[in-house]
Each structure stands twice: as C-alpha cells, then as structure tokens.
Design a protein around this motif. Structure first.
Motif, mmCIF file in Angstrom:
data_model
loop_
_atom_site.group_PDB
_atom_site.id
_atom_site.type_symbol
_atom_site.label_atom_id
_atom_site.label_comp_id
_atom_site.label_asym_id
_atom_site.label_seq_id
_atom_site.Cartn_x
_atom_site.Cartn_y
_atom_site.Cartn_z
ATOM 1 N N HIS A 1 11.076 10.904 -80.103
ATOM 2 C CA HIS A 1 9.997 9.559 -80.389
ATOM 3 C C HIS A 1 8.695 9.825 -81.597
ATOM 4 C CE1 HIS A 1 8.017 6.014 -79.789
ATOM 5 N NE2 HIS A 1 7.116 6.547 -78.735
ATOM 6 N N LYS A 2 8.550 11.413 -80.728
ATOM 7 C CA LYS A 2 7.238 11.830 -81.460
ATOM 8 C C LYS A 2 7.481 12.317 -82.770
ATOM 9 C CE LYS A 2 4.722 9.983 -78.040
ATOM 10 N NZ LYS A 2 3.130 8.911 -78.879
ATOM 11 N N ARG A 3 9.115 13.029 -82.558
ATOM 12 C CA ARG A 3 9.172 14.075 -84.608
ATOM 13 C C ARG A 3 8.661 15.555 -84.047
ATOM 14 N NH1 ARG A 3 10.342 9.622 -89.140
ATOM 15 N NH2 ARG A 3 11.603 8.503 -87.788
ATOM 16 N N VAL A 4 8.062 15.403 -82.668
ATOM 17 C CA VAL A 4 7.756 16.984 -82.695
ATOM 18 C C VAL A 4 8.526 18.027 -82.070
ATOM 19 C CG1 VAL A 4 5.720 16.256 -83.394
ATOM 20 C CG2 VAL A 4 6.308 16.203 -80.911
ATOM 21 N N HIS A 5 8.714 19.043 -81.745
ATOM 22 C CA HIS A 5 8.702 19.712 -80.833
ATOM 23 C C HIS A 5 7.408 19.743 -79.540
ATOM 24 C CE1 HIS A 5 11.663 21.044 -83.792
ATOM 25 N NE2 HIS A 5 12.973 21.811 -83.146
ATOM 26 N N ALA A 6 8.126 19.645 -78.050
ATOM 27 C CA ALA A 6 6.706 19.349 -77.118
ATOM 28 C C ALA A 6 7.584 19.728 -76.241
ATOM 29 C CB ALA A 6 6.909 17.949 -77.143
ATOM 30 N N PRO B 1 9.915 26.266 -81.882
ATOM 31 C CA PRO B 1 10.711 27.600 -81.105
ATOM 32 C C PRO B 1 12.023 28.083 -82.101
ATOM 33 C CG PRO B 1 11.483 25.635 -79.519
ATOM 34 C CD PRO B 1 10.759 25.457 -80.443
ATOM 35 N N SER B 2 11.906 29.086 -81.546
ATOM 36 C CA SER B 2 12.762 30.296 -82.864
ATOM 37 C C SER B 2 14.604 30.183 -81.903
ATOM 38 C CB SER B 2 12.632 31.648 -83.208
ATOM 39 O OG SER B 2 12.571 32.017 -81.330
ATOM 40 N N VAL B 3 14.221 30.290 -80.593
ATOM 41 C CA VAL B 3 15.387 29.383 -79.933
ATOM 42 C C VAL B 3 16.064 28.107 -79.324
ATOM 43 C CG1 VAL B 3 16.480 31.865 -79.901
ATOM 44 C CG2 VAL B 3 15.550 30.001 -77.837
ATOM 45 N N GLY B 4 16.875 26.771 -79.133
ATOM 46 C CA GLY B 4 16.115 25.644 -78.271
ATOM 47 C C GLY B 4 15.572 24.563 -78.670
ATOM 48 N N GLN B 5 15.403 24.852 -80.132
ATOM 49 C CA GLN B 5 15.396 24.137 -80.613
ATOM 50 C C GLN B 5 15.176 22.731 -80.607
ATOM 51 O OE1 GLN B 5 15.007 24.621 -85.411
ATOM 52 N NE2 GLN B 5 14.637 26.673 -84.702
ATOM 53 N N ARG B 6 16.370 22.198 -79.852
ATOM 54 C CA ARG B 6 17.625 20.717 -79.818
ATOM 55 C C ARG B 6 16.482 20.395 -78.754
ATOM 56 N NH1 ARG B 6 21.314 17.971 -82.846
ATOM 57 N NH2 ARG B 6 22.026 19.409 -84.016
ATOM 58 N N LEU B 7 16.545 21.119 -77.054
ATOM 59 C CA LEU B 7 15.921 20.907 -75.826
ATOM 60 C C LEU B 7 14.479 20.912 -76.234
ATOM 61 C CD1 LEU B 7 17.377 23.859 -73.584
ATOM 62 C CD2 LEU B 7 17.561 21.874 -73.841
ATOM 63 N N LEU C 1 0.690 27.485 -80.164
ATOM 64 C CA LEU C 1 1.256 26.741 -78.823
ATOM 65 C C LEU C 1 2.715 27.567 -78.760
ATOM 66 C CD1 LEU C 1 0.203 23.464 -77.368
ATOM 67 C CD2 LEU C 1 -1.182 25.950 -77.609
ATOM 68 N N LYS C 2 2.970 28.940 -78.658
ATOM 69 C CA LYS C 2 4.469 29.633 -78.850
ATOM 70 C C LYS C 2 4.933 29.613 -77.513
ATOM 71 C CE LYS C 2 3.056 31.029 -83.550
ATOM 72 N NZ LYS C 2 2.913 32.136 -84.002
ATOM 73 N N ILE C 3 6.093 29.188 -76.989
ATOM 74 C CA ILE C 3 6.448 29.254 -75.606
ATOM 75 C C ILE C 3 6.672 30.080 -75.337
ATOM 76 C CG2 ILE C 3 6.466 26.316 -75.127
ATOM 77 C CD1 ILE C 3 9.439 26.852 -75.891
ATOM 78 N N LEU C 4 7.479 30.578 -76.534
ATOM 79 C CA LEU C 4 8.368 32.455 -76.206
ATOM 80 C C LEU C 4 7.239 33.235 -76.148
ATOM 81 C CD1 LEU C 4 11.498 31.672 -78.272
ATOM 82 C CD2 LEU C 4 11.148 31.003 -75.608
ATOM 83 N N LEU C 5 6.106 33.162 -76.664
ATOM 84 C CA LEU C 5 5.553 34.716 -76.527
ATOM 85 C C LEU C 5 3.663 34.074 -75.720
ATOM 86 C CD1 LEU C 5 5.334 35.033 -80.283
ATOM 87 C CD2 LEU C 5 6.033 36.199 -78.912
ATOM 88 N N GLN C 6 3.587 32.680 -75.155
ATOM 89 C CA GLN C 6 2.336 32.015 -74.277
ATOM 90 C C GLN C 6 3.218 31.220 -73.193
ATOM 91 O OE1 GLN C 6 0.273 30.474 -77.543
ATOM 92 N NE2 GLN C 6 -0.970 31.680 -77.474
ATOM 93 N N PRO C 7 2.772 31.376 -72.190
ATOM 94 C CA PRO C 7 2.368 30.955 -71.120
ATOM 95 C C PRO C 7 1.952 29.592 -71.129
ATOM 96 C CG PRO C 7 0.132 31.870 -70.536
ATOM 97 C CD PRO C 7 0.720 32.221 -71.491
ATOM 98 N N VAL C 8 2.129 28.882 -72.018
ATOM 99 C CA VAL C 8 2.235 27.311 -72.697
ATOM 100 C C VAL C 8 1.519 26.192 -71.476
ATOM 101 C CG1 VAL C 8 2.437 25.214 -73.916
ATOM 102 C CG2 VAL C 8 2.482 27.836 -74.834
ATOM 103 N N SER C 9 2.651 26.584 -70.790
ATOM 104 C CA SER C 9 2.297 25.226 -68.840
ATOM 105 C C SER C 9 1.334 25.833 -68.796
ATOM 106 C CB SER C 9 3.709 24.930 -68.713
ATOM 107 O OG SER C 9 4.398 26.296 -68.510
ATOM 108 N N THR C 10 0.672 26.759 -67.823
ATOM 109 C CA THR C 10 -0.147 27.294 -67.333
ATOM 110 C C THR C 10 -0.855 26.918 -67.403
ATOM 111 O OG1 THR C 10 1.549 28.908 -66.775
ATOM 112 C CG2 THR C 10 -0.622 29.160 -66.574
ATOM 113 N N MET C 11 -1.176 26.935 -69.564
ATOM 114 C CA MET C 11 -2.842 26.818 -70.213
ATOM 115 C C MET C 11 -3.135 25.317 -69.536
ATOM 116 S SD MET C 11 -2.282 29.237 -73.142
ATOM 117 C CE MET C 11 -1.461 28.326 -73.746
#
Length: 383
Positions: free
Chosen positions: A210-215, A199-205, A332-342
């Motif tokens: 453990h997996k070394r990915v944004h997730a 994500p472009s913001v909130g990357q640390r969140l 899967l871009k959380i600021l552009l798409q409803p990723v969790s809903t998908m």
C-alpha cells in the motif's frame, strides 16, 4: 553492540587491508594503477584516523552555562529544569556500565545521549562535539541506555491496562462525547507503517504494497489526553491492521477491563475504542458506517467521528517531529540496529514529554469547564 551507521575502527582497517591485498594481487603488472588506488585508500584511512585522533573535547556538563534554554530544548527536546526529574522517573541509575564493564557513564549522560541521538538523523561523530567522547564510546552509551529503558518500561508501552488510564476512562468518554455523538469512546486505535531501509534478506516479508516501502507496522491506541496508551509491535510491513488487532490481544484486554461498573440508564455499559473501516465492529471497538450508499445521517456521523479520530495522526506526527531519527529510513537497518526497540522507547519518551508539557489532543478535547490534562510524569510511570 556497535552502532549500525558508524563502523568501528577495526572493521574499517580490515576493509582497507583487504582492498590493498586485492589490488596488489590483481594489478597484472600495472603498478601505476595499483599505486594510485592504494594512495586513495591510504588517504581515506588517514581521514578516518584523523577524525578518531582529534583532540579530546571537554566532557559533557549539563550545568555548563553555555547551554541556553533554547539550545538545550533544540538538542534534547526536554526543558533543562526537567531533566533530573525525567532521569529519576525513568529510574536510571547514577552510574551505568557497558555489557563488558569496560565503559562507565552517568545516568544523566546516557539519557542525554539517547535524546540527542533521537532528536535528529545525526551521526555519532556529530555527537562527539557535544559529549567529548569517541564514537565507539557513544555507541556503547546509546545502546546501553536504550536497552535499560526498554527492558524497564517495555510493558508500559506494549500493554493497555494501567492505573493512570483506569482512573480517567469516564473523563475520556465525556471529553469525546462533547465532540462526537458517541458517549462511550475513550480512545482511538490505528495502525502505523514505519519505513525502514531495504533489508538484505526477507524483503518480501517487510514490503508494504500500500505504501510501497519496506516497513515495520505498529498498532497504537491514543487517548484524548494525547498519550499513546498502547504501542504494539512490530510485525512485518506486509501485515494488515486486522492481523495486528488479533495478534495484540487488544480485544481480549478491552473485554476484561473496559466495562462501566454502574452504568446509568441510557448509557452504554462498556467503554469502547474507535477505529477506521479496516477494523471489525465489536462492542468494545466501534467503526464508521461502511459503503457508498449510506444515509445522510450516517455520513454526518462519519464526518464527526473522523474529525475526532484525526487526533491519532496528530500524535504520530508529534512522535516523529520530536524524534526525527526514527523517521529517516536510511538509518533504520533492522539487521544492524534494534529498530523496533528504538521506536517503542521513542513512544515512551514522547508520552513523558506530553505529561510535562501537554499535547495537541488534550487541547482539542478540553473546554474551559472540563479540561483534559495528561497524568503527571510520576503517575504515568506508576511511581
């Protein structure tokens, strides 16, 4: 809402105009460079216009004989003969409309667009060849149908206590007991990390060390028939499984509902879930023996339970193999798409698939005399 992967016409032409103006203003007299770059931009714009102005293809017709059963299942995952039953069970209306009422489509077409979109990490322009609609139309159809399914069936995925499960608790305990030393385990709980585009913001969140990915993270409860009885989430990828357990209220639901009404002597009075060592040990939540210096009997117990708990991973794998779109993190871009809903809708559709065609877990826990069979589609959707 426009799809996050394919930008609309207005946005594209706005970019072209802005770049053209910037080039003209900054050319500093070098007209040849400016002219060359402007020509490249015009070619790109012409390519986009050419794609959008392609001749309109014939509209999608499920009854078209060109669709063989193999091709249909490749694109839509479900058998062709079961599509009307699935549409009816999901309570999709015959006619659906976009938020502004500008677009209209059938419930069957909307369901097919959602299934085809999720089946593979494709682009909307690829679906244009199947449905004969513009990308903007397909985006509205996909998002409109997706949100209808999510709003109607969200609680079925997020909560664990349902009539179809209550009627099968004793059967599930017996099925697990045939594979393991425990007599009261009715399902397995685990957390899953779903990678997303950075994500472009909130990357640390969202960063999972453990997996070394944004997730995003979800908590799932899988029963011996292979169904995902609960899919709770999302939470930030940095969170631990124990946080998910507390935040979901799962233990409170287990304490309120997972109790044997008339336990026989020597039989545990409660039904329990089984999880990995990340979870706390409770009456309704059992875990392996911990430590490096455990007795041989405890090691044997852990091996037997681990062999049964792997069914959770089978069902996670089935979800991603059926709907590979949610396994392609660049989409899967959380600021552009409803990723969790998908992801939640895919879990629901995966359960519907298993109700119709069975699952690997159901086969694993079944015997010739005691088959484990998922509920019917109508039983699962409480119809």
């Amino acid at each position: 809402m426009a799809d996050g992967v394919d930008d609309g016409d207005d946005a594209w032409h706005a970019v072209v105009l802005a770049l053209r103006g910037a080039l003209l203003d900054g050319a500093d007299g070098d007209l040849e460079v400016a002219a060359y770059l402007l020509e490249l931009l015009d070619l790109l714009a012409d390519d986009e216009d050419e794609e959008e102005n392609m001749p309109v293809l014939h509209r999608f017709n499920p009854a078209d004989p060109k669709w063989t059963e193999a091709e249909w299942r490749l694109v839509f995952r479900f058998q062709k003969a079961d599509m009307e039953r699935l549409k009816t069970a999901l309570q999709l209306p015959d006619e659906m409309y976009s938020a502004g009422g500008r677009k209209k489509w059938s419930g069957m077409e909307g369901l097919c667009v959602v299934l085809a979109r999720f089946a593979y990490p494709n682009r909307l322009c690829s679906l244009r060849q199947i449905f004969g609609r513009r990308k903007s139309d397909l985006s509205e159809i996909f998002n409109g149908t997706l949100m209808f399914i999510a709003n109607r069936w969200r609680d079925l995925v997020l909560r664990i206590w349902h009539p179809w499960l209550a009627a099968r608790l004793e059967q599930f305990a017996s099925a697990v007991a045939r594979k393991c030393p425990l007599k009261n385990v009715v399902g397995f709980v685990d957390g899953t990390v779903r990678p997303i585009s950075r994500p472009s913001v909130g990357q640390r969140l969202f960063y999972n060390g453990h997996k070394r990915v944004h997730a995003l993270k979800f908590q799932s409860v899988v029963t011996p028939d292979g169904l995902i009885a609960q899919m709770y989430g999302p939470v930030e990828g940095r969170r631990h499984d124990s946080f998910l357990l507390q935040d979901s209220g799962l233990l409170q639901e287990l304490e309120g509902h997972f109790n044997r009404p008339n336990p026989e002597p020597g039989t545990p009075p409660v039904y329990s879930l089984y999880g990995d060592p990340a979870y706390p040990l409770r009456a309704h939540l059992l875990t392996p023996f911990r430590g490096n210096n455990i007795a041989p009997e405890q090691q044997a117990f852990n091996r037997l339970m681990s062999a049964a708990r792997v069914s959770v991973e089978w069902e996670f794998g089935k979800l991603l193999s059926l709907f590979a779109f949610i396994d392609f993190k660049k989409n899967l871009k959380i600021l552009l798409q409803p990723v969790s809903t998908m992801y939640l809708v895919c879990a629901l559709l995966c359960n519907c698939y298993k109700c119709l065609y069975g699952s690997q877990s159901a086969t694993f826990f079944s015997t010739e005399d005691h088959p484990v069979v998922p509920p019917t589609l109508e039983e699962y959707l409480l119809l």
